[in-house]
Write an enzyme that holds these catalytic residues in place. Structure first.
Site, PDB file in Angstrom:
ATOM      1  N   ASP A 149      58.701 -19.611 -12.215  1.00 22.26           N
ATOM      2  CA  ASP A 149      60.094 -19.173 -12.349  1.00 22.26           C
ATOM      3  C   ASP A 149      60.474 -19.141 -13.818  1.00 22.26           C
ATOM      4  O   ASP A 149      59.630 -19.370 -14.691  1.00 22.26           O
ATOM      5  CB  ASP A 149      61.052 -19.998 -11.468  1.00 22.26           C
ATOM      6  CG  ASP A 149      61.507 -21.322 -12.074  1.00 22.26           C
ATOM      7  OD1 ASP A 149      61.122 -21.642 -13.222  1.00 22.26           O
ATOM      8  OD2 ASP A 149      62.257 -22.053 -11.405  1.00 22.26           O
ATOM      9  N   HIS A 155      48.461 -30.742  -2.045  1.00 14.48           N
ATOM     10  CA  HIS A 155      47.151 -30.352  -1.540  1.00 14.48           C
ATOM     11  C   HIS A 155      46.424 -31.526  -0.897  1.00 14.48           C
ATOM     12  O   HIS A 155      45.645 -31.342   0.045  1.00 14.48           O
ATOM     13  CB  HIS A 155      46.305 -29.749  -2.668  1.00 14.48           C
ATOM     14  CG  HIS A 155      46.669 -28.332  -2.989  1.00 14.48           C
ATOM     15  ND1 HIS A 155      45.741 -27.375  -3.340  1.00 14.48           N
ATOM     16  CD2 HIS A 155      47.866 -27.697  -2.998  1.00 14.48           C
ATOM     17  CE1 HIS A 155      46.352 -26.212  -3.561  1.00 14.48           C
ATOM     18  NE2 HIS A 155      47.644 -26.398  -3.364  1.00 14.48           N
ATOM     19  N   ASP A 156      46.658 -32.717  -1.394  1.00 15.20           N
ATOM     20  CA  ASP A 156      46.062 -33.907  -0.796  1.00 15.20           C
ATOM     21  C   ASP A 156      46.632 -34.146   0.598  1.00 15.20           C
ATOM     22  O   ASP A 156      45.894 -34.307   1.575  1.00 15.20           O
ATOM     23  CB  ASP A 156      46.325 -35.123  -1.680  1.00 15.20           C
ATOM     24  CG  ASP A 156      45.689 -36.391  -1.128  1.00 15.20           C
ATOM     25  OD1 ASP A 156      44.536 -36.324  -0.656  1.00 15.20           O
ATOM     26  OD2 ASP A 156      46.339 -37.448  -1.173  1.00 15.20           O
ATOM     27  N   PRO A 186      48.058 -23.866   3.201  1.00 17.21           N
ATOM     28  CA  PRO A 186      48.811 -22.605   3.301  1.00 17.21           C
ATOM     29  C   PRO A 186      48.543 -21.737   2.080  1.00 17.21           C
ATOM     30  O   PRO A 186      48.588 -22.206   0.948  1.00 17.21           O
ATOM     31  CB  PRO A 186      50.275 -23.070   3.362  1.00 17.21           C
ATOM     32  CG  PRO A 186      50.272 -24.468   2.819  1.00 17.21           C
ATOM     33  CD  PRO A 186      48.936 -25.047   3.146  1.00 17.21           C
ATOM     34  N   HIS A 200      57.892 -24.810  -6.362  1.00 13.63           N
ATOM     35  CA  HIS A 200      57.451 -23.672  -7.175  1.00 13.63           C
ATOM     36  C   HIS A 200      58.370 -23.425  -8.360  1.00 13.63           C
ATOM     37  O   HIS A 200      58.161 -22.480  -9.120  1.00 13.63           O
ATOM     38  CB  HIS A 200      57.354 -22.399  -6.319  1.00 13.63           C
ATOM     39  CG  HIS A 200      56.207 -22.413  -5.363  1.00 13.63           C
ATOM     40  ND1 HIS A 200      56.063 -21.499  -4.338  1.00 13.63           N
ATOM     41  CD2 HIS A 200      55.137 -23.233  -5.266  1.00 13.63           C
ATOM     42  CE1 HIS A 200      54.959 -21.763  -3.660  1.00 13.63           C
ATOM     43  NE2 HIS A 200      54.377 -22.815  -4.194  1.00 13.63           N
ATOM     44  N   GLY A 250      46.053 -35.834   5.418  1.00 15.40           N
ATOM     45  CA  GLY A 250      47.134 -36.761   5.121  1.00 15.40           C
ATOM     46  C   GLY A 250      46.988 -37.246   3.687  1.00 15.40           C
ATOM     47  O   GLY A 250      46.011 -36.935   2.991  1.00 15.40           O
ATOM     48  N   GLU A 295      36.714 -31.851  -1.630  1.00 10.45           N
ATOM     49  CA  GLU A 295      37.918 -31.016  -1.612  1.00 10.45           C
ATOM     50  C   GLU A 295      38.236 -30.385  -2.963  1.00 10.45           C
ATOM     51  O   GLU A 295      38.608 -29.222  -3.044  1.00 10.45           O
ATOM     52  CB  GLU A 295      39.138 -31.845  -1.171  1.00 10.45           C
ATOM     53  CG  GLU A 295      39.234 -32.099   0.304  1.00 10.45           C
ATOM     54  CD  GLU A 295      40.419 -32.983   0.642  1.00 10.45           C
ATOM     55  OE1 GLU A 295      41.473 -32.879  -0.030  1.00 10.45           O
ATOM     56  OE2 GLU A 295      40.306 -33.801   1.566  1.00 10.45           O
TER      57      GLU A 295
END
Length: 315
Positions: free
Chosen positions: A239, A61-62, A156, A186, A67, A83
């Protein structure tokens, strides 16, 4: 013991990738940096098994906003909402791990190691501690001075289709190969019901449940997340081995047992579908691709300007 993956660094023709990063950046100024960060991550993980997934997500996320400049660590102040308080980042946690590492580093190498480098190292250590590969992290990032919650809209979303994902990644100099490899992150972590409600309730006028979801898996998700869920923090692991870094994510994806729409989207493009199959078949291939893509993503710097003394506050 985690496998050591050797990756040949290829120069990427993208202006946002840093050319000044070096694996030996702190060799003379703070040679203890790697062991100190690893110690902070290890100690935190002993007390909380969710820490590795949290650190990996935090780093991602950073890097995807301005960047890899540690802007995700900055606290909101006055009229500026930072943020970490943006909608997409509300569930981020384990910031204290970075703070603890920074405090320890300031005691031995004051004003030397950036928060951005600490986060990049912590993400690598999180993978290794979870049974995944290790690699040499290029260092030398600087910390950014701007952090705006409104910019988290650029991240995203779990509802993205393949075109949206491709656009999001390509804007950052990342390829479809990077998309599929980094989606493998993930394999660690947990998803709140709100991130996948769209797949199991009122999916479309014709289908209550997304037809691409395995029916028995969908039923289990509906039990955890009913349409009018009132259980705080309810959700599901990403998962079947959510604290172990392995290729189960890809195997489950091929079985219709993925959590997010963005996961399922990887099967809607011939190239990304082939990569999913490749990584499901070989954990070694997945690990090699993941390391290469992590180095590439974590080298997006976009002009950080300082080394913060406290990761929460811009100097």
């Amino acid at each position: 013991m985690a496998a050591i993956v050797t990756v040949i660094l290829i120069t990427v023709s993208c202006t946002s990738l840093a050319s000044a990063l070096s694996v030996n950046y702190y060799e003379n100024t703070c040679p203890q940096v790697e062991s100190i960060v690893a110690g902070a991550v290890h100690k935190a993980t002993l007390n909380d098994k969710t820490v590795p997934a949290a650190l990996l997500r935090m780093h991602f996320h950073d890097c995807f906003i301005r960047g890899c400049d540690a802007s995700v660590l900055v606290e909101s102040k006055g009229k500026n909402k930072a943020e970490k308080d943006g909608p997409a980042n509300i569930s981020l946690h384990a910031f204290y791990v970075i703070d603890n590492a920074k405090k320890a580093l300031e005691a031995v190498c004051p004003g030397v190691v950036s928060c951005a480098d600490i986060l990049a190292l912590a993400a690598r250590d999180a993978i290794t501690l979870s049974g995944g590969p290790t690699w040499d992290v290029p260092k030398g990032r600087k910390d950014g001075k701007i952090s705006k919650a409104s910019e988290t809209r650029q991240l995203p979303a779990p509802t993205f289709n393949i075109s949206q994902l491709q656009q999001s990644f390509s804007q950052r100099g990342l390829s479809l190969e990077d998309l599929v490899a980094l989606s493998g992150g993930h394999t660690l972590g947990f998803a709140h019901c709100s991130s996948f409600q769209n797949r199991i309730h009122s999916f479309s006028p014709k289908h209550d449940i997304d037809p691409s979801v395995n029916p028995s898996f969908a039923s289990s998700l509906k039990r955890i997340c009913p349409s009018h869920n009132t259980v705080k923090n309810a959700g599901a692991p990403l998962d079947s081995s959510s604290t172990l870094f392995d290729n189960a994510y890809y195997k489950l994806l091929l079985q219709g047992k993925s959590i997010f729409s963005s996961d399922q989207a990887l099967l809607t493009h011939p190239h990304t579908k082939a990569l999913v199959s490749k990584f499901a078949y070989s954990q070694k291939e997945f690990e090699m691709a993941f390391v290469k893509s992590m180095i590439k993503m974590s080298s997006i710097t976009n002009g950080g300007q300082e080394v913060r003394l406290n990761c929460k506050f811009v100097r």
